[in-house]
Write a protein that holds these residues in place. Structure first.
Motif, PDB file in Angstrom:
ATOM      1  N   ILE A   1     -85.955  48.677  23.758  1.00 22.19           N
ATOM      2  CA  ILE A   1     -84.783  48.412  22.926  1.00 22.19           C
ATOM      3  C   ILE A   1     -83.750  47.599  23.702  1.00 22.19           C
ATOM      4  N   CYS A   2     -83.515  47.953  24.961  1.00 26.04           N
ATOM      5  CA  CYS A   2     -82.557  47.197  25.786  1.00 26.04           C
ATOM      6  C   CYS A   2     -83.006  45.750  25.946  1.00 26.04           C
TER       7      CYS A   2
ATOM      8  N   LYS B   1     -73.369  45.743  22.805  1.00 23.64           N
ATOM      9  CA  LYS B   1     -74.398  46.679  23.260  1.00 23.64           C
ATOM     10  C   LYS B   1     -75.026  46.267  24.591  1.00 23.64           C
TER      11      LYS B   1
ATOM     12  N   ASN C   1     -74.129  48.795  27.486  1.00 28.12           N
ATOM     13  CA  ASN C   1     -74.970  49.990  27.617  1.00 28.12           C
ATOM     14  C   ASN C   1     -76.385  49.631  28.064  1.00 28.12           C
ATOM     15  N   ALA C   2     -76.877  48.496  27.584  1.00 26.33           N
ATOM     16  CA  ALA C   2     -78.209  48.052  28.002  1.00 26.33           C
ATOM     17  C   ALA C   2     -78.235  47.817  29.506  1.00 26.33           C
TER      18      ALA C   2
ATOM     19  N   PHE D   1     -78.207  51.150  31.425  1.00 28.41           N
ATOM     20  CA  PHE D   1     -79.515  51.808  31.407  1.00 28.41           C
ATOM     21  C   PHE D   1     -80.495  51.091  32.334  1.00 28.41           C
TER      22      PHE D   1
ATOM     23  N   SER E   1     -86.062  52.698  15.798  1.00 27.51           N
ATOM     24  CA  SER E   1     -86.059  53.947  16.565  1.00 27.51           C
ATOM     25  C   SER E   1     -87.448  54.594  16.552  1.00 27.51           C
TER      26      SER E   1
ATOM     27  N   GLY F   1     -88.919  54.812  20.208  1.00 30.47           N
ATOM     28  CA  GLY F   1     -88.138  55.659  21.100  1.00 30.47           C
ATOM     29  C   GLY F   1     -88.146  55.170  22.537  1.00 30.47           C
ATOM     30  N   ASP F   2     -88.555  53.925  22.719  1.00 26.58           N
ATOM     31  CA  ASP F   2     -88.646  53.333  24.051  1.00 26.58           C
ATOM     32  C   ASP F   2     -87.323  52.646  24.371  1.00 26.58           C
ATOM     33  N   SER F   3     -86.477  53.295  25.161  1.00 25.78           N
ATOM     34  CA  SER F   3     -85.154  52.756  25.460  1.00 25.78           C
ATOM     35  C   SER F   3     -85.237  51.437  26.207  1.00 25.78           C
TER      36      SER F   3
ATOM     37  N   THR G   1     -82.362  52.632  35.672  1.00 19.22           N
ATOM     38  CA  THR G   1     -83.823  52.731  35.755  1.00 19.22           C
ATOM     39  C   THR G   1     -84.418  51.689  36.707  1.00 19.22           C
TER      40      THR G   1
END
Length: 361
Positions: free
Chosen positions: A43-44, A88, A91-92, A95, A35, A38-40, A99
Motif C-alpha cells: 500500500i505504501c 499520506k 505515514n508511508a 512505515f 484493504s 492487508g499488505d502495508s 521497516t
C-alpha cells in the motif's frame, strides 16, 4: 523526416505518455485504497506510485501541441489523486523507515516536496518544512551530515519546522567538530537555541554535554551561575547547580540549589528526592567524621542530625505520595533508613520487606 513531422510525433508521444501515466496512476490508486491484501508495504509503495505517476501525467498533459496551445485532459484526475494521497506520503515514509526500506522512505518525502510545488496543490496545506526536517533526520541516521544540513536549511524557511531545522543543523555541527573554531560556532548555535527557549531541557543538556568535555569542564559552573543571574526563575540551571554540587559533595550548596528548584516546581519528583538524599548524605558525613576522629557526637550535633533526617523524611514522604510505584525514583531504601534511625518502627516495618528486596537485588 521534416521538422513539422517530428514536432507532430513529439506531441502525439506526449499525449500517449499522459494517457499511459494516467492509466498507471489509476491502477496505483486502486491498490493504495485496497484493504483486501492487508499488505502495508504494498500500500505504501502504491501511494508513492500514484503520486509519482500523477505528477508525470500532469507534466505530459501540460505540454503544448503543434500550435503551441496547451490542451489539458487529465487535470481533474491528477488533482483528485494528488489531493487525496500526497499527505499520506508522510505515514508511508514513516512505515518504510521503520521497516528498513530507507531509500523508499527517502523517496516518499522527496516526492511530497515535489508534489507541493505542483500548481494543482496550490490550495492545499503545505508541510514541506516538516518533510525536509524528516529527510534531514533520515540523513542524520546515515551520518550524511552535509545532506542533512541542506535539508535542514529547507526546513528553516517554514515556521512550523524552523526550530527543528535549527536543531538538526546544531547536531550536524556537533558531529563534524574538529577545530576550536568549529567548537565555538557550535556553542554559539546551541546558546542561541537555548536563549529562544530557556526552559527547554534538551537545549540545556546539549550545552552541558559541550561543557562536560575535559577541555571545557572548568567553564561549566561559570555557565550555570551566569544562567541563574540572567534567569533565576528557570528551574533547569538550579537543577544542574544542585547536580554539580552534589557530585562534588558540597551538600549545603546542593540542598540550597535543589530547594530553589523545588520552589519553582514543587511537583518535580527527582528534585524533592535529591534534596532528601543530600540531607541524608550530609548527616552521614557528620557521623563518619566523628567516627574518624574517635569521638562521640555532641548533643547539639545529634539533635541537628535528627532534625535533618526529619526534614529528609518530609521530602521522601512527599515523593512516596507522588510516585507510589517508584516509576521516577526508588525512594524505599532511603526512607526505610530514615524511619529506622528516627525510631519510627511501625513505618520502618511496613517498608522492610520492600527494602530487603531492594538490598537483595
Amino acid at each position: 523526416m521534416c521538422l513539422m513531422a517530428l514536432h507532430s510525433n513529439a506531441q502525439q508521444t506526449s499525449r500517449q505518455n499522459a494517457q499511459e501515466m494516467n492509466r498507471r496512476a489509476e491502477q496505483a490508486v486502486k491498490k493504495a485504497n485496497s484493504s483486501a491484501s492487508g499488505d502495508s508495504l504494498s500500500i505504501c509503495r502504491a501511494i508513492i506510485d500514484a503520486v509519482s505517476y500523477s505528477l508525470k501525467c500532469d507534466e505530459y498533459d501540460r505540454m503544448p501541441d503543434a500550435q503551441g496551445a496547451v490542451k489539458t485532459k487529465y487535470v481533474n484526475d491528477n488533482k483528485k489523486r494528488l489531493h487525496s494521497l500526497t499527505a499520506k506520503l508522510f505515514n508511508a515514509s514513516a512505515f518504510l523507515n521503520k521497516t528498513n526500506h530507507d531509500e523508499e522512505a527517502h523517496q516518499a518525502l522527496v516526492l511530497y516536496i515535489n508534489a507541493m510545488e505542483n500548481p494543482l496543490m496550490k490550495d492545499q496545506p503545505d508541510d514541506s518544512g516538516m518533510a525536509a526536517y524528516r529527510l534531514a533526520q533520515l540523513e542524520m541516521q546515515k551520518r550524511n551530515y552535509r545532506r542533512a544540513d541542506r535539508y535542514a536549511d529547507v526546513s528553516l524557511a517554514y515556521d512550523n519546522s524552523a526550530q527543528l531545522g535549527a536543531e538538526i543543523k546544531a547536531q550536524c555541527m556537533k558531529a563534524q567538530m574538529i577545530t576550536p573554531q568549529d567548537s565555538s560556532k557550535y556553542l554559539a548555535v546551541i546558546n542561541k537555541l537555548y536563549e529562544t527557549d530557556p526552559n527547554n531541557e534538551k537545549y540545556f543538556a546539549w550545552i552541558m554535554q559541550f561543557y562536560d568535555r575535559p577541555q571545557q569542564r572548568h567553564k561549566l559552573e561559570y555557565f550555570v551561575d551566569k544562567q541563574l543571574e540572567d534567569n533565576p526563575g528557570n528551574i533547569v540551571p538550579w537543577i544542574l547547580k544542585g547536580e554539580l554540587a552534589m557530585k562534588a559533595k558540597r551538600w549545603d550548596e546542593a540542598i540550597d540549589a535543589y530547594k530553589s528548584a523545588d520552589e519553582i516546581d514543587p511537583s518535580n519528583i527527582p528534585v524533592a528526592y535529591n534534596i532528601a538524599i543530600c540531607i541524608n548524605s550530609k548527616a552521614a558525613e557528620m557521623q563518619q567524621l566523628a567516627r574518624n576522629n574517635n569521638t562521640t557526637l555532641s548533643q547539639t550535633d545529634s539533635y541537628n542530625i535528627k532534625q535533618m533526617l526529619a526534614e529528609s523524611r518530609t521530602y521522601l514522604e512527599r515523593v512516596k505520595g507522588r510516585d507510589p510505584h517508584r516509576q521516577k525514583v526508588d525512594w524505599v531504601k532511603p526512607l526505610y533508613i530514615v524511619y529506622t534511625i528516627l525510631g519510627e518502627k511501625i513505618k520502618a516495618q511496613e517498608l522492610e520487606p520492600i527494602a530487603n528486596g531492594f538490598k537483595n537485588k
